[in-house]
Design a protein around this motif. Structure first.
Motif, PDB file in Angstrom:
ATOM      1  N   GLU A 172      53.728  26.228  30.527  1.00 41.01           N
ATOM      2  CA  GLU A 172      54.598  25.148  30.989  1.00 41.01           C
ATOM      3  C   GLU A 172      56.002  25.368  30.434  1.00 41.01           C
ATOM      4  OE1 GLU A 172      56.603  21.691  32.107  1.00 41.01           O
ATOM      5  OE2 GLU A 172      54.970  22.851  32.983  1.00 41.01           O
ATOM      6  N   PHE A 173      56.943  25.592  31.335  1.00 40.93           N
ATOM      7  CA  PHE A 173      58.348  25.695  30.945  1.00 40.93           C
ATOM      8  C   PHE A 173      59.195  25.401  32.173  1.00 40.93           C
ATOM      9  CE2 PHE A 173      56.822  29.868  32.164  1.00 40.93           C
ATOM     10  CZ  PHE A 173      57.808  30.386  32.985  1.00 40.93           C
ATOM     11  N   LEU A 174      60.404  24.953  31.973  1.00 41.32           N
ATOM     12  CA  LEU A 174      61.292  24.610  33.079  1.00 41.32           C
ATOM     13  C   LEU A 174      61.977  25.865  33.598  1.00 41.32           C
ATOM     14  CD1 LEU A 174      62.999  21.254  32.041  1.00 41.32           C
ATOM     15  CD2 LEU A 174      61.448  21.643  33.949  1.00 41.32           C
ATOM     16  N   ASP A 175      61.447  26.393  34.684  1.00 46.24           N
ATOM     17  CA  ASP A 175      62.042  27.554  35.333  1.00 46.24           C
ATOM     18  C   ASP A 175      62.806  27.095  36.575  1.00 46.24           C
ATOM     19  OD1 ASP A 175      62.614  30.019  36.473  1.00 46.24           O
ATOM     20  OD2 ASP A 175      60.627  30.239  37.336  1.00 46.24           O
ATOM     21  N   GLU A 190      68.785  31.544  33.401  1.00 45.58           N
ATOM     22  CA  GLU A 190      67.937  32.679  33.750  1.00 45.58           C
ATOM     23  C   GLU A 190      67.370  33.418  32.543  1.00 45.58           C
ATOM     24  OE1 GLU A 190      69.693  35.387  36.554  1.00 45.58           O
ATOM     25  OE2 GLU A 190      68.571  34.413  38.169  1.00 45.58           O
ATOM     26  N   ARG A 191      68.150  33.573  31.500  1.00 43.89           N
ATOM     27  CA  ARG A 191      67.681  34.375  30.369  1.00 43.89           C
ATOM     28  C   ARG A 191      66.485  33.725  29.683  1.00 43.89           C
ATOM     29  NH1 ARG A 191      70.213  32.715  25.369  1.00 43.89           N
ATOM     30  NH2 ARG A 191      71.671  30.980  25.714  1.00 43.89           N
ATOM     31  N   PHE A 192      66.430  32.398  29.689  1.00 42.81           N
ATOM     32  CA  PHE A 192      65.297  31.724  29.064  1.00 42.81           C
ATOM     33  C   PHE A 192      64.026  31.911  29.895  1.00 42.81           C
ATOM     34  CE2 PHE A 192      68.774  28.815  27.384  1.00 42.81           C
ATOM     35  CZ  PHE A 192      68.813  29.441  26.149  1.00 42.81           C
ATOM     36  N   GLY A 193      64.162  31.815  31.205  1.00 41.83           N
ATOM     37  CA  GLY A 193      63.015  32.047  32.069  1.00 41.83           C
ATOM     38  C   GLY A 193      62.498  33.465  31.962  1.00 41.83           C
ATOM     39  N   LEU A 227      60.531  33.414  42.436  1.00 38.83           N
ATOM     40  CA  LEU A 227      61.875  32.897  42.685  1.00 38.83           C
ATOM     41  C   LEU A 227      62.843  33.164  41.537  1.00 38.83           C
ATOM     42  CD1 LEU A 227      61.028  29.531  44.477  1.00 38.83           C
ATOM     43  CD2 LEU A 227      62.101  31.567  45.472  1.00 38.83           C
ATOM     44  N   HIS A 228      62.348  33.697  40.429  1.00 36.92           N
ATOM     45  CA  HIS A 228      63.217  34.096  39.325  1.00 36.92           C
ATOM     46  C   HIS A 228      63.539  35.577  39.518  1.00 36.92           C
ATOM     47  CE1 HIS A 228      64.915  34.776  35.398  1.00 36.92           C
ATOM     48  NE2 HIS A 228      64.646  33.543  34.999  1.00 36.92           N
ATOM     49  N   GLY A 229      64.609  35.849  40.275  1.00 34.93           N
ATOM     50  CA  GLY A 229      64.928  37.211  40.681  1.00 34.93           C
ATOM     51  C   GLY A 229      65.122  38.171  39.529  1.00 34.93           C
ATOM     52  N   ARG A 230      65.784  37.715  38.479  1.00 29.87           N
ATOM     53  CA  ARG A 230      66.051  38.595  37.339  1.00 29.87           C
ATOM     54  C   ARG A 230      64.755  39.011  36.639  1.00 29.87           C
ATOM     55  NH1 ARG A 230      70.675  36.995  32.955  1.00 29.87           N
ATOM     56  NH2 ARG A 230      69.371  37.368  31.123  1.00 29.87           N
ATOM     57  N   ALA A 231      63.854  38.065  36.449  1.00 30.47           N
ATOM     58  CA  ALA A 231      62.582  38.375  35.801  1.00 30.47           C
ATOM     59  C   ALA A 231      61.736  39.292  36.675  1.00 30.47           C
ATOM     60  CB  ALA A 231      61.828  37.090  35.485  1.00 30.47           C
ATOM     61  N   VAL A 232      61.720  39.040  37.977  1.00 31.49           N
ATOM     62  CA  VAL A 232      60.940  39.861  38.897  1.00 31.49           C
ATOM     63  C   VAL A 232      61.403  41.311  38.849  1.00 31.49           C
ATOM     64  CG1 VAL A 232      60.545  40.330  41.350  1.00 31.49           C
ATOM     65  CG2 VAL A 232      60.266  38.017  40.469  1.00 31.49           C
ATOM     66  N   LYS A 233      62.704  41.521  38.898  1.00 32.64           N
ATOM     67  CA  LYS A 233      63.239  42.884  38.925  1.00 32.64           C
ATOM     68  C   LYS A 233      62.991  43.612  37.610  1.00 32.64           C
ATOM     69  CE  LYS A 233      67.449  45.465  39.972  1.00 32.64           C
ATOM     70  NZ  LYS A 233      68.881  45.383  40.394  1.00 32.64           N
ATOM     71  N   VAL A 279      51.594  40.704  42.331  1.00 36.07           N
ATOM     72  CA  VAL A 279      51.969  40.057  41.075  1.00 36.07           C
ATOM     73  C   VAL A 279      52.975  38.954  41.399  1.00 36.07           C
ATOM     74  CG1 VAL A 279      52.920  40.389  38.754  1.00 36.07           C
ATOM     75  CG2 VAL A 279      51.659  42.253  39.871  1.00 36.07           C
ATOM     76  N   VAL A 280      52.610  37.706  41.116  1.00 38.75           N
ATOM     77  CA  VAL A 280      53.438  36.562  41.483  1.00 38.75           C
ATOM     78  C   VAL A 280      53.851  35.810  40.230  1.00 38.75           C
ATOM     79  CG1 VAL A 280      53.578  34.454  42.848  1.00 38.75           C
ATOM     80  CG2 VAL A 280      52.181  36.373  43.657  1.00 38.75           C
ATOM     81  N   LEU A 281      55.172  35.655  40.047  1.00 35.15           N
ATOM     82  CA  LEU A 281      55.730  34.913  38.922  1.00 35.15           C
ATOM     83  C   LEU A 281      56.086  33.517  39.397  1.00 35.15           C
ATOM     84  CD1 LEU A 281      56.092  37.965  38.168  1.00 35.15           C
ATOM     85  CD2 LEU A 281      58.143  37.292  36.910  1.00 35.15           C
ATOM     86  N   ALA A 282      55.335  32.532  38.961  1.00 33.36           N
ATOM     87  CA  ALA A 282      55.594  31.135  39.341  1.00 33.36           C
ATOM     88  C   ALA A 282      54.849  30.234  38.374  1.00 33.36           C
ATOM     89  CB  ALA A 282      55.155  30.861  40.781  1.00 33.36           C
TER      90      ALA A 282
END
Length: 329
Positions: A172-175, A190-193, A227-233, A279-282
């Motif tokens: 649980e975190f606010l992304d 973005e950096r926290f996510g 939907l967190h593009g930076r983390a996905v890449k 692999v899904v980041l959500a």
């Protein structure tokens, strides 16, 4: 003996209309970028797009779903079940249940995972219509699309792709969030996510490989989305396998629909025996692993994702704003 589960049929729908991202800055003086995003027309919503994707899937098989699960974060109705409209449009038997499983982007991959591990033939339909504030990154990088996957066992018919297994990691975190009544969502820095997703990806990836008894070298392609593009890449590059095209340059990120859309795109061109990891980041990480079969070549839908992406017509930016209700004319 446990039955082999997997994908019996699949289909996708990418709207015909596209917005050239450069048109945003031409009109507004800022925002935009390169490439295109898909745009649902004024007479489309998540339900109608879901129907089109489901029709593509069912046209390629003689099997009827025993259940229909519809997942979206942009439902046409609240209180009323949207899946029943899809059910009616497909003329499914009244005995086939129809349920909405939505509210969050993760719900769509959760529905797919549940269908792959449950009994019976289930048609999972995921659809999304992404709206961002004018000139925002969400506006230019979002996209509208839908995808449908019919799951079942090898006893139902030839599987196009076997489900090998997977794993999940939750935190649980606010992304990203959107409160009821809001049209657009808000995001955390973005950096926290990215920091939060890092250990979750490592945990879920390692657990998935252990579950299926394979090493990273045995995975041919990884589909990494969220939907967190930076983390996905960044985190996708740490998996140690080839990463599939995310369609960001031609469709944009279609949110709840994107995992199934990218999976459909991968299956459109996969040879038999290819091992594909989704692999899904959500709000955590979901990993699902599939192996394509010899039946895939004959069971593909008539219109591939690539063919739909290529078939397009540009829409003017003011027209797009009017269609989304962001510009009153």
């Amino acid at each position: 003996m446990t039955e082999t589960m997997g994908i019996l049929a699949y289909g996708a729908h990418v709207p015909y209309r596209r917005l050239d991202r450069a048109a945003i800055s031409d009109v507004m003086g800022s925002g935009g970028g390169q490439g295109w995003r898909s745009v649902a027309s004024f007479d489309q919503d998540t339900t109608t797009m879901g129907v089109e994707a489901a029709r593509q899937a069912l046209a390629a098989t003689d099997l009827d779903p025993e259940a229909l699960w519809f997942s979206t974060v942009a439902p046409a109705y609240l209180d009323k079940t949207n899946a029943t409209t899809v059910h009616a449009a497909l003329r499914l038997d009244a005995a086939a249940s129809a349920l909405d499983l939505g509210g969050a982007v993760r719900s769509s991959v959760g529905a797919l995972r549940s269908a792959l591990t449950g009994p019976g033939r289930t048609l999972v339909v995921a659809s999304d219509l992404r709206v961002g504030l004018p000139t925002s990154a969400d506006e230019s990088l979002g996209g509208d699309a839908a995808a449908a996957v019919l799951t079942g066992s090898a006893a139902d018919g030839p599987l196009l792709a076997e489900y090998l297994g997977g794993a999940s990691a939750t935190a649980e975190f606010l992304d990203r969030w959107r409160t009821p009544g809001d049209v657009t969502s808000r995001t955390w820095e973005e950096r926290f996510g990215e920091e939060a997703y890092g250990p979750l990806v490592e945990q879920a990836w390692a657990a998935a490989l252990a579950d299926i008894g394979l090493a990273a070298d045995d995975i041919d392609t990884a589909i990494v989305t969220g939907l967190h593009g930076r983390a996905v890449k960044r985190l996708g590059g740490r998996l140690g396998v080839a990463v599939a095209d995310d369609l960001m340059d031609t469709v944009g990120n279609s949110g709840a629909a994107h995992p199934a859309l990218l999976l459909a795109d991968a299956l459109d061109t996969a040879d038999a025996g290819r091992v594909v990891a989704l692999v899904v980041l959500a709000d955590g990480v979901e990993v699902l692993v599939f192996r394509s079969t010899d039946a895939l070549a004959a069971g593909r839908p008539s219109r591939s994702v690539a063919a739909q992406v290529e078939d397009r017509a540009d829409v003017a930016y003011p027209t797009y704003l009017a269609w989304r209700g962001l510009l009153e004319v």
